[in-house]
Design a protein around this motif. Sequence first.
Motif, PDB file in Angstrom:
ATOM      1  N   ALA A 152       0.804  -1.424   0.120  1.00 29.56           N
ATOM      2  CA  ALA A 152      -0.170   0.058   0.023  1.00 29.56           C
ATOM      3  C   ALA A 152       0.813   1.103   0.032  1.00 29.56           C
ATOM      4  O   ALA A 152       2.075   1.204   0.095  1.00 29.56           O
ATOM      5  CB  ALA A 152      -0.954   0.115   1.101  1.00 29.56           C
ATOM      6  N   THR A 153       0.301   2.432  -0.313  1.00 28.46           N
ATOM      7  CA  THR A 153       0.914   3.815  -0.245  1.00 28.46           C
ATOM      8  C   THR A 153       0.476   4.642   1.292  1.00 28.46           C
ATOM      9  O   THR A 153      -0.749   4.816   1.172  1.00 28.46           O
ATOM     10  CB  THR A 153       0.840   4.543  -1.473  1.00 28.46           C
ATOM     11  OG1 THR A 153       1.170   3.602  -2.608  1.00 28.46           O
ATOM     12  CG2 THR A 153       1.248   5.757  -1.266  1.00 28.46           C
ATOM     13  N   VAL A 154       1.438   5.056   1.571  1.00 29.40           N
ATOM     14  CA  VAL A 154       0.980   6.059   2.854  1.00 29.40           C
ATOM     15  C   VAL A 154       1.867   7.287   2.586  1.00 29.40           C
ATOM     16  O   VAL A 154       3.204   7.413   2.598  1.00 29.40           O
ATOM     17  CB  VAL A 154       1.479   5.543   4.350  1.00 29.40           C
ATOM     18  CG1 VAL A 154       1.201   6.506   5.456  1.00 29.40           C
ATOM     19  CG2 VAL A 154       0.865   3.966   4.521  1.00 29.40           C
ATOM     20  N   CYS A 155       0.913   8.285   2.213  1.00 24.07           N
ATOM     21  CA  CYS A 155       1.766   9.522   1.583  1.00 24.07           C
ATOM     22  C   CYS A 155       2.319  10.352   3.076  1.00 24.07           C
ATOM     23  O   CYS A 155       2.269   9.896   4.145  1.00 24.07           O
ATOM     24  CB  CYS A 155       0.825  10.584   0.992  1.00 24.07           C
ATOM     25  SG  CYS A 155       0.097   9.549  -0.394  1.00 24.07           S
ATOM     26  N   ASP A 156       2.876  11.498   2.587  1.00 24.64           N
ATOM     27  CA  ASP A 156       3.775  12.176   3.629  1.00 24.64           C
ATOM     28  C   ASP A 156       2.717  12.601   4.777  1.00 24.64           C
ATOM     29  O   ASP A 156       1.891  13.055   4.631  1.00 24.64           O
ATOM     30  CB  ASP A 156       4.199  13.514   3.052  1.00 24.64           C
ATOM     31  CG  ASP A 156       5.521  13.151   1.898  1.00 24.64           C
ATOM     32  OD1 ASP A 156       5.822  12.162   2.036  1.00 24.64           O
ATOM     33  OD2 ASP A 156       5.657  14.035   1.176  1.00 24.64           O
ATOM     34  N   GLU A 157       3.394  12.644   5.891  1.00 29.77           N
ATOM     35  CA  GLU A 157       2.696  12.936   7.297  1.00 29.77           C
ATOM     36  C   GLU A 157       1.452  12.461   7.309  1.00 29.77           C
ATOM     37  O   GLU A 157       0.634  13.250   8.101  1.00 29.77           O
ATOM     38  CB  GLU A 157       2.839  14.517   7.112  1.00 29.77           C
ATOM     39  CG  GLU A 157       4.222  15.026   7.244  1.00 29.77           C
ATOM     40  CD  GLU A 157       4.297  16.759   7.252  1.00 29.77           C
ATOM     41  OE1 GLU A 157       3.034  17.277   7.144  1.00 29.77           O
ATOM     42  OE2 GLU A 157       5.297  17.212   7.222  1.00 29.77           O
ATOM     43  N   ALA A 158       1.525  11.149   7.243  1.00 25.45           N
ATOM     44  CA  ALA A 158       0.104  10.194   7.565  1.00 25.45           C
ATOM     45  C   ALA A 158       0.526   9.535   8.693  1.00 25.45           C
ATOM     46  O   ALA A 158       1.608   9.217   8.907  1.00 25.45           O
ATOM     47  CB  ALA A 158      -0.406   9.760   6.322  1.00 25.45           C
ATOM     48  N   ARG A 159      -0.623   8.965   9.510  1.00 25.40           N
ATOM     49  CA  ARG A 159      -0.226   7.832  10.322  1.00 25.40           C
ATOM     50  C   ARG A 159      -1.401   6.733  10.279  1.00 25.40           C
ATOM     51  O   ARG A 159      -2.338   6.952  10.024  1.00 25.40           O
ATOM     52  CB  ARG A 159      -0.751   8.634  11.844  1.00 25.40           C
ATOM     53  CG  ARG A 159      -0.671   7.767  13.092  1.00 25.40           C
ATOM     54  CD  ARG A 159      -0.741   8.336  14.219  1.00 25.40           C
ATOM     55  NE  ARG A 159      -0.434   7.617  15.523  1.00 25.40           N
ATOM     56  CZ  ARG A 159      -0.382   7.896  16.795  1.00 25.40           C
ATOM     57  NH1 ARG A 159      -0.239   9.316  16.984  1.00 25.40           N
ATOM     58  NH2 ARG A 159      -0.445   7.039  17.825  1.00 25.40           N
ATOM     59  N   VAL A 160      -0.640   5.547  10.487  1.00 24.19           N
ATOM     60  CA  VAL A 160      -1.376   4.218  10.639  1.00 24.19           C
ATOM     61  C   VAL A 160      -1.280   4.000  12.211  1.00 24.19           C
ATOM     62  O   VAL A 160      -0.188   3.498  12.591  1.00 24.19           O
ATOM     63  CB  VAL A 160      -0.644   3.256   9.738  1.00 24.19           C
ATOM     64  CG1 VAL A 160      -1.404   2.085   9.908  1.00 24.19           C
ATOM     65  CG2 VAL A 160      -0.702   3.643   8.349  1.00 24.19           C
ATOM     66  N   GLY A 161      -2.295   3.844  12.834  1.00 20.71           N
ATOM     67  CA  GLY A 161      -2.508   3.617  14.097  1.00 20.71           C
ATOM     68  C   GLY A 161      -2.049   2.275  14.654  1.00 20.71           C
ATOM     69  O   GLY A 161      -2.030   1.388  13.832  1.00 20.71           O
ATOM     70  N   ALA A 162      -1.873   2.115  15.755  1.00 20.41           N
ATOM     71  CA  ALA A 162      -1.531   0.868  16.508  1.00 20.41           C
ATOM     72  C   ALA A 162      -2.449  -0.407  16.142  1.00 20.41           C
ATOM     73  O   ALA A 162      -3.523  -0.154  16.391  1.00 20.41           O
ATOM     74  CB  ALA A 162      -1.461   0.965  18.010  1.00 20.41           C
ATOM     75  N   GLY A 163      -1.942  -1.400  15.675  1.00 23.50           N
ATOM     76  CA  GLY A 163      -2.866  -2.503  15.292  1.00 23.50           C
ATOM     77  C   GLY A 163      -3.655  -2.519  14.095  1.00 23.50           C
ATOM     78  O   GLY A 163      -4.410  -3.320  13.695  1.00 23.50           O
ATOM     79  N   ALA A 164      -3.490  -1.334  13.239  1.00 25.45           N
ATOM     80  CA  ALA A 164      -4.321  -1.287  12.147  1.00 25.45           C
ATOM     81  C   ALA A 164      -3.485  -1.931  11.000  1.00 25.45           C
ATOM     82  O   ALA A 164      -2.398  -2.195  10.995  1.00 25.45           O
ATOM     83  CB  ALA A 164      -4.317   0.404  11.684  1.00 25.45           C
ATOM     84  N   VAL A 165      -4.576  -2.233   9.973  1.00 30.61           N
ATOM     85  CA  VAL A 165      -4.124  -3.164   8.709  1.00 30.61           C
ATOM     86  C   VAL A 165      -4.447  -2.255   7.520  1.00 30.61           C
ATOM     87  O   VAL A 165      -5.710  -1.838   7.207  1.00 30.61           O
ATOM     88  CB  VAL A 165      -4.537  -4.536   8.727  1.00 30.61           C
ATOM     89  CG1 VAL A 165      -4.176  -5.135   7.380  1.00 30.61           C
ATOM     90  CG2 VAL A 165      -4.215  -5.227   9.811  1.00 30.61           C
ATOM     91  N   VAL A 166      -3.456  -1.998   6.659  1.00 28.89           N
ATOM     92  CA  VAL A 166      -3.726  -1.310   5.290  1.00 28.89           C
ATOM     93  C   VAL A 166      -3.337  -2.276   4.206  1.00 28.89           C
ATOM     94  O   VAL A 166      -2.092  -2.623   4.245  1.00 28.89           O
ATOM     95  CB  VAL A 166      -2.957  -0.112   5.348  1.00 28.89           C
ATOM     96  CG1 VAL A 166      -3.296   0.761   3.975  1.00 28.89           C
ATOM     97  CG2 VAL A 166      -3.147   0.813   6.488  1.00 28.89           C
TER      98      VAL A 166
END
Length: 294
Positions: free
Chosen positions: A142-156
């Motif tokens: 997947a793609t996570v763009c600048d200054e973004a957050r994937v929280g604890a335990g999350a799945v992308v």
Amino acid sequence: MEALEGALRRALFAFGGVLRARGQALERAGIRSQGLFGYTDTMSRHQRIVSLGKQVPKIGAEVFIAPSATVIGDVQLGAKSSVWYGAVVRGDVNAVSVGDESCVQDNAVVHVAKNGVVQRKELPTIIGRRCVVGHGAVVHAATVCDEARVGAGAVVLDGAKVESHAIIGSNALVTPGTVVGAMELWEGSPARFVRKLTADEVDEMVLRVVELYSQIAEGHAIENEKTWEDIEAQKLRAKLRANRTDEFSSHTGTIGMEDQLVELQAQNAEAEVRAQQLDRIAREKQQSSVAATH
């Protein structure tokens, strides 16, 4: 007293090495005695950075990779990024890119896809600059763009895109191909849009976390690179410093001189230990020489 304790610890360390060597010898003898039915239990020493064929991770300047983390294959880590304890960044069937100052926190997994579940094509994983991949999170193809957050335990998952300044809530599931818009908060399983974020929220939950992890990564890097001797020296100085209370310094007229005196005392103690070790080695050589002549 400190010198004696240091010498005892070193002796125990050396004795432990002897025991381990004897254990290896016994293991080899046991295998030989089993004949055709013998087998070997292999152990693989952990490596932080692992090449995969011709794919060698590219590590930027001032990157922190924790001792129990693993970075494998076609992976590029930007300057001042960090991969924390137990995390895995694996670029085997495709490439992973992690931007400058991003942090992949403890036990997170970052992987790629050879044949994505939605678009049926090769999907790398791209994590932009100053991103947060939370504890135990999974970012897969997947793609996570600048200054973004994937929280604890999350799945992308495969082909999903988290745009700049977006936040994926803890334990959320971003399904394949989903696009999370900029400045949006998504939560739930499957994840759904909750509301727009404010600039203050992004600053507090993303940018400040990035700054914090950049700062503490420096301290962790320093501590993890210390040798056993460094740690022993630090313990000795801490013990000596604890003995120099304010009352003691006042009575001895050494207020303001504590650190210098502790360092001098520690150096003297270490020199005494080295002298004792050299003396012991000389005696052992002399005894061996005498025994050889008889």
